[in-house]
Design an enzyme around this catalytic site. Structure first.
Site, PDB file in Angstrom:
ATOM      1  N   ASP A 122       0.841  -1.204   0.000  1.00 15.26           N
ATOM      2  CA  ASP A 122       0.000   0.000   0.000  1.00 15.26           C
ATOM      3  C   ASP A 122       0.875   1.253   0.000  1.00 15.26           C
ATOM      4  O   ASP A 122       0.361   2.380  -0.046  1.00 15.26           O
ATOM      5  CB  ASP A 122      -0.997  -0.006   1.171  1.00 15.26           C
ATOM      6  CG  ASP A 122      -0.343  -0.144   2.524  1.00 15.26           C
ATOM      7  OD1 ASP A 122       0.901  -0.195   2.586  1.00 15.26           O
ATOM      8  OD2 ASP A 122      -1.078  -0.179   3.532  1.00 15.26           O
ATOM      9  N   SER A 123       2.221   1.060  -0.015  1.00 15.65           N
ATOM     10  CA  SER A 123       3.137   2.179  -0.271  1.00 15.65           C
ATOM     11  C   SER A 123       2.900   2.749  -1.672  1.00 15.65           C
ATOM     12  O   SER A 123       3.399   3.826  -1.995  1.00 15.65           O
ATOM     13  CB  SER A 123       4.597   1.728  -0.122  1.00 15.65           C
ATOM     14  OG  SER A 123       4.821   0.550  -0.872  1.00 15.65           O
ATOM     15  N   LYS A 150      -1.290  -9.378   2.741  1.00 10.64           N
ATOM     16  CA  LYS A 150      -0.530  -8.950   3.927  1.00 10.64           C
ATOM     17  C   LYS A 150      -1.428  -8.061   4.778  1.00 10.64           C
ATOM     18  O   LYS A 150      -2.181  -7.242   4.241  1.00 10.64           O
ATOM     19  CB  LYS A 150       0.752  -8.216   3.521  1.00 10.64           C
ATOM     20  CG  LYS A 150       1.548  -7.671   4.725  1.00 10.64           C
ATOM     21  CD  LYS A 150       2.996  -7.354   4.374  1.00 10.64           C
ATOM     22  CE  LYS A 150       3.221  -6.046   3.695  1.00 10.64           C
ATOM     23  NZ  LYS A 150       2.783  -4.851   4.466  1.00 10.64           N
ATOM     24  N   GLU A 177      -1.452  -5.704   8.533  1.00  7.19           N
ATOM     25  CA  GLU A 177      -0.633  -5.076   9.573  1.00  7.19           C
ATOM     26  C   GLU A 177      -1.256  -5.283  10.952  1.00  7.19           C
ATOM     27  O   GLU A 177      -2.440  -5.018  11.136  1.00  7.19           O
ATOM     28  CB  GLU A 177      -0.494  -3.570   9.304  1.00  7.19           C
ATOM     29  CG  GLU A 177       0.279  -3.251   8.037  1.00  7.19           C
ATOM     30  CD  GLU A 177       0.498  -1.749   7.833  1.00  7.19           C
ATOM     31  OE1 GLU A 177       0.135  -0.943   8.719  1.00  7.19           O
ATOM     32  OE2 GLU A 177       1.027  -1.393   6.764  1.00  7.19           O
ATOM     33  N   GLU A 181       9.227  -4.242  10.396  1.00  6.23           N
ATOM     34  CA  GLU A 181       9.682  -2.965   9.831  1.00  6.23           C
ATOM     35  C   GLU A 181      10.253  -2.068  10.924  1.00  6.23           C
ATOM     36  O   GLU A 181       9.627  -1.842  11.961  1.00  6.23           O
ATOM     37  CB  GLU A 181       8.498  -2.270   9.134  1.00  6.23           C
ATOM     38  CG  GLU A 181       8.872  -0.920   8.528  1.00  6.23           C
ATOM     39  CD  GLU A 181       7.842  -0.388   7.542  1.00  6.23           C
ATOM     40  OE1 GLU A 181       6.876  -1.098   7.209  1.00  6.23           O
ATOM     41  OE2 GLU A 181       8.022   0.763   7.099  1.00  6.23           O
TER      42      GLU A 181
HETATM   43  O1  KIV Z   1       3.590  -1.184   1.618  1.00  5.94           O
HETATM   44  C1  KIV Z   1       4.791  -1.521   1.643  1.00  5.94           C
HETATM   45  O2  KIV Z   1       5.601  -1.185   0.759  1.00  5.94           O
HETATM   46  C2  KIV Z   1       5.251  -2.326   2.763  1.00  5.94           C
HETATM   47  C3  KIV Z   1       6.723  -2.589   2.877  1.00  5.94           C
HETATM   48  C4  KIV Z   1       7.428  -1.392   3.346  1.00  5.94           C
HETATM   49  C5  KIV Z   1       6.999  -3.767   3.719  1.00  5.94           C
HETATM   50  O3  KIV Z   1       4.469  -2.739   3.562  1.00  5.94           O
END
Ligand code: KIV
Length: 272
Positions: free
Chosen positions: A52-53, A121, A123, A190
């Site tokens: 989600d980056s 994924k 969090e 992280e």
């Molecule tokens: O969204 C992302 O890019 C991430 C990584 C930094 C692990 O969760």
């Protein structure tokens, strides 16, 4: 060609587990679009994370919070189409799973059905256990994410290193064990102290993949734009730059502008 480039063989959760068992480090990078994913996949990356980056590096938002489930599915389906070998993990975005396991399941199922991704994924630790268990019960592999979890940035207040004090470190280890017991196939940690990350990797049997978490873990992940030198202004201590694409692209575009202005492009050979 890199000597590390492996023969084409699709990566699975089982293979990632085997890599940890034999001490082979797992390579993981983010990807958000077809063209880049194709390059990363054929270079031999083990895991592609549709993070989600994308909210930051693709859409220009300050945080990861605004990105929607539909936008994540769009990015993920582009990445999946480019992939022949890498295992594709897709972030479930903020607001699509926290505090509601039915919604978590719905979001995970939409990602798997509509993008073709291989895993999701999520969090958080014990506080999202119910959602993780529900998603896993549908046969969707889940990667956990502990330490600095950017979807909770307004709770933390800053992007500084997490779990430096004993209490937070203890909770992180408990959460890692909880995620392993739930059935997660791997965990991202992280921005936590290297010694803590190594302890986590030693105490649980599933792969632990670090970002800003030292070298004692089972693999590493970076945001692709950061390691390629596209996001020049982002300079955290943990980041190693493997290219300076900002300069390469700027030079190429400057040359193009010069050629167009001078009437040097296209040449006789470049026209019909
Ligand atoms: O969204 C992302 O890019 C991430 C990584 C930094 C692990 O969760």
């Amino acid at each position: 060609m890199s000597i590390h480039k492996p023969k084409i063989k699709k990566i699975t959760t089982h293979q990632l587990q085997e890599m940890k068992s034999r001490g082979e480090k797992i390579s993981m990078l983010t990807a958000y679009d077809y063209s880049m994913a194709k390059i990363l996949d054929s270079a031999g990356i083990d895991v592609l994370l549709v993070g989600d980056s994308a909210s930051n590096v693709m859409a220009g938002n300050e945080t990861t919070l605004p990105i929607t489930l539909e936008q994540m599915i769009y990015h993920a389906s582009s990445v999946v189409k480019a992939t022949t070998r890498s295992f594709v993990v897709v972030d479930i975005p903020f607001g699509s799973y926290q505090g509601n396991s039915s919604e978590a399941l719905r979001s995970a199922v939409r990602i798997m059905k509509e993008s073709g991704g291989h895993a999701v994924k999520m969090e958080g630790g014990s506080e999202i256990k119910e959602s993780i268990v529900r998603v896993l019960s549908a046969g969707v592999p889940v990667m956990g994410h502990l330490g600095l979890t950017p979807q909770s940035i307004f709770k933390f207040g800053t992007y500084t290193v997490r779990a430096k004090d004993e209490e937070e470190a203890k909770k992180l280890i408990e959460d890692a064990k909880c995620l392993e017991e739930c059935g997660c196939f791997a965990i991202v940690v992280e921005k936590i102290p290297a010694s803590l990350a190594e302890k986590v990797a030693n105490e649980i049997s599933i792969p632990v993949i670090g970002i800003g978490a030292g070298n004692g873990v089972d693999g590493q992940v970076l945001v692709m734009q950061d390691m390629l030198g596209i996001t020049k202004e982002f300079k955290p201590r943990f980041l190693r730059r493997y290219a300076d694409l900002d300069t390469i692209i700027t030079d190429a575009v400057s040359n193009y502008i010069e050629d167009v202005k001078a009437g040097d492009f296209p040449s006789e050979e470049e026209q019909y």
